[in-house]
Write a protein that holds these residues in place. Structure first.
Motif, short mmCIF file in Angstrom:
data_model
loop_
_atom_site.label_atom_id
_atom_site.label_comp_id
_atom_site.label_asym_id
_atom_site.label_seq_id
_atom_site.Cartn_x
_atom_site.Cartn_y
_atom_site.Cartn_z
N ILE B 48 0.84 -1.21 0.00
CA ILE B 48 0.00 0.00 0.00
C ILE B 48 0.87 1.26 0.00
CG2 ILE B 48 -1.67 1.35 1.37
CD1 ILE B 48 -2.86 -1.43 2.19
N SER B 49 1.94 1.24 0.81
CA SER B 49 2.80 2.44 0.85
C SER B 49 3.50 2.67 -0.49
CB SER B 49 3.81 2.38 2.00
OG SER B 49 4.58 1.23 1.90
N CYS B 50 3.88 1.57 -1.16
CA CYS B 50 4.49 1.71 -2.49
C CYS B 50 3.48 2.27 -3.49
CB CYS B 50 5.00 0.36 -3.00
SG CYS B 50 6.61 -0.07 -2.35
N LEU B 51 2.25 1.77 -3.40
CA LEU B 51 1.20 2.23 -4.32
C LEU B 51 0.91 3.72 -4.11
CD1 LEU B 51 -0.86 1.06 -6.44
CD2 LEU B 51 -2.49 0.97 -4.57
N LEU B 52 0.77 4.10 -2.83
CA LEU B 52 0.52 5.52 -2.52
C LEU B 52 1.68 6.39 -2.97
CD1 LEU B 52 -1.13 5.30 1.01
CD2 LEU B 52 -2.21 6.04 -1.10
N PHE B 53 2.89 5.89 -2.75
CA PHE B 53 4.08 6.65 -3.15
C PHE B 53 4.09 6.89 -4.66
CE2 PHE B 53 8.57 6.60 -4.56
CZ PHE B 53 9.01 7.73 -3.91
N THR B 54 3.77 5.83 -5.42
CA THR B 54 3.73 5.95 -6.88
C THR B 54 2.64 6.93 -7.32
OG1 THR B 54 4.32 3.62 -6.91
CG2 THR B 54 3.69 4.58 -9.02
N MET B 55 1.48 6.86 -6.62
CA MET B 55 0.36 7.71 -7.03
C MET B 55 0.57 9.18 -6.65
SD MET B 55 -2.74 5.15 -6.09
CE MET B 55 -3.99 6.39 -5.98
N LEU B 56 1.17 9.40 -5.48
CA LEU B 56 1.24 10.76 -4.95
C LEU B 56 2.52 11.51 -5.30
CD1 LEU B 56 -0.28 10.11 -1.41
CD2 LEU B 56 -1.44 10.97 -3.43
N THR B 57 3.59 10.79 -5.63
CA THR B 57 4.83 11.48 -5.97
C THR B 57 4.74 12.08 -7.37
OG1 THR B 57 6.00 9.84 -4.67
CG2 THR B 57 7.35 11.22 -6.08
N SER B 58 5.21 13.30 -7.49
CA SER B 58 5.21 13.96 -8.79
C SER B 58 6.06 13.16 -9.79
CB SER B 58 5.78 15.37 -8.64
OG SER B 58 6.27 15.83 -9.87
N LYS B 59 5.47 12.89 -10.95
CA LYS B 59 6.18 12.12 -11.96
C LYS B 59 7.40 12.89 -12.48
CE LYS B 59 2.65 8.89 -13.34
NZ LYS B 59 2.02 8.95 -12.04
N ASP B 60 7.30 14.22 -12.43
CA ASP B 60 8.42 15.03 -12.92
C ASP B 60 9.65 14.88 -12.02
OD1 ASP B 60 7.28 16.62 -15.23
OD2 ASP B 60 5.78 16.94 -13.70
N ARG B 61 9.41 14.65 -10.73
CA ARG B 61 10.54 14.51 -9.80
C ARG B 61 11.43 13.33 -10.19
NH1 ARG B 61 10.26 18.89 -7.65
NH2 ARG B 61 8.75 19.51 -6.07
N ARG B 62 10.85 12.31 -10.81
CA ARG B 62 11.63 11.14 -11.21
C ARG B 62 12.73 11.51 -12.18
NH1 ARG B 62 7.06 6.91 -12.91
NH2 ARG B 62 5.78 7.10 -11.06
N PHE B 63 12.51 12.60 -12.93
CA PHE B 63 13.49 12.95 -13.96
C PHE B 63 14.81 13.43 -13.36
CE2 PHE B 63 9.59 13.06 -16.50
CZ PHE B 63 9.98 12.12 -17.44
#
Lengths: 222, 102
Positions: B48-63
């Motif tokens: 659940i924490s991984c799922l929430l992290f994926t959903m809530l973290t800005s996709k741009d930050r991954r760059f």
């Protein structure tokens, strides 16, 4: 004088759809060392989606990427060839600016030569900078990296005209060392630096020969 | 890895501490069943924490990570592996200590 190595990047057959909605229908993008490629398109035309797909962060129905003579099959490799400035801020907000530069292997002193104002910010966390300042730092990091290519998604957003001029000069200076792809709605600023302009419309990429093409494809009024 | 996956590792680490402390409270006979139950709870917390992290973290930050040559997918995988490894080591240690004490 030794000429820089000439590299080519080609992304082809990009097909992307969300359910019934087709965003990209076999779009393509190419770049080479010494060239600035401008990408224009109306809001929602799929420019950022295309860039994200190339960077491996968006799953597409079809995508072919070639770097020089080798096909790039693993998206993890893309970071090595291409630096991507996302549309929204991507730097870690709590990290001091100088540390960000260390991660990128970039020289902060060189950065302050181009933007003297930043000499006072080496220990400032990214979140304490203004949106425009973060944009400048991100653009510089992507443009002045050792990567053979960089994609700048709206680098002129949030910037004052003076800063836009500096970024334009930086693009012109760096294009000798790398291939640069720029997308921005400030198309006047983009056209000034671009050697080749592509227009994304209805999921297809069209080569723009002159401004009348932009009017013809409905990007701007004549 | 810590910088990118910190929220997941903190939540999952707290989950590990709470489920393992519950193991300390049950009797030695009931430990086997409790260990299975707590492992299920632990894996669910992690998922659940991984799922929430994926959903809530800005996709741009991954760059940021992609641009500095770090694969975010690999970071996520390594964080999950590390978290589960720590959990199973602690779980085994507690079971062994309690059996030895009994």
């Amino acid at each position: 004088m030794q000429q820089p190595e000439k590299n080519t990047l080609l992304a082809d057959s990009i097909r992307l759809s969300f359910g019934q909605f087709n965003v990209l229908n076999g779009a393509w993008l190419r770049s080479e060392t010494g060239k600035v490629t401008g990408v224009l398109g109306r809001n929602g035309s799929g420019k950022s989606c295309m860039f994200r797909a190339i960077m491996g962060e968006l799953k597409t129905q079809d995508l072919f990427v070639r770097y020089n003579d080798s096909v790039v099959t693993h998206s993890d490799e893309m970071g090595r060839y291409v630096k991507y400035q996302a549309q929204k801020p991507f730097l870690p907000p709590k990290m001091p600016l100088k540390k960000v530069f260390e991660y990128f292997g970039a020289d902060y002193e060189r950065f302050t030569d181009d933007f003297p104002k930043f000499a006072q910010y080496p220990d400032t966390p990214v979140k304490e900078l203004s949106g425009g300042e973060v944009r400048i730092a991100e653009t510089w990091l992507c443009l002045c990296s050792d990567s053979p290519f960089c994609i700048l998604d709206e680098p002129f957003s949030y910037l004052a005209p003076v800063a836009i001029e500096v970024i334009q000069k930086l693009i012109k200076r760096q294009k000798g060392k790398m291939g640069i792809i720029v997308s921005d709605h400030n198309y006047e600023a983009l056209l000034e630096v671009a050697d080749e302009v592509l227009l994304l419309s209805d999921g297809y990429v069209h080569l723009v020969r002159d401004r009348s093409d932009l009017v013809r494809y409905g990007y701007c009024r004549g | 890895m810590w910088m990118y996956m910190r929220p997941v590792l903190i939540i999952s680490g707290l989950g590990t501490l709470s489920v393992l402390s519950s193991l300390m409270l049950v009797s030695a006979e009931a430990m086997g069943d409790t260990a299975v139950m707590t492992t299920i709870v632990k894996v669910m917390v992690l998922a659940i924490s991984c799922l929430l992290f994926t959903m809530l973290t800005s996709k741009d930050r991954r760059f940021f990570y992609i641009n500095v040559g770090i694969s975010t997918r690999k970071l996520t995988r390594w964080a999950i592996c590390l978290d589960l490894a720590v959990y199973f080591i602690l779980l085994t240690t507690i079971i062994l200590i309690r059996h030895a004490a009994a």
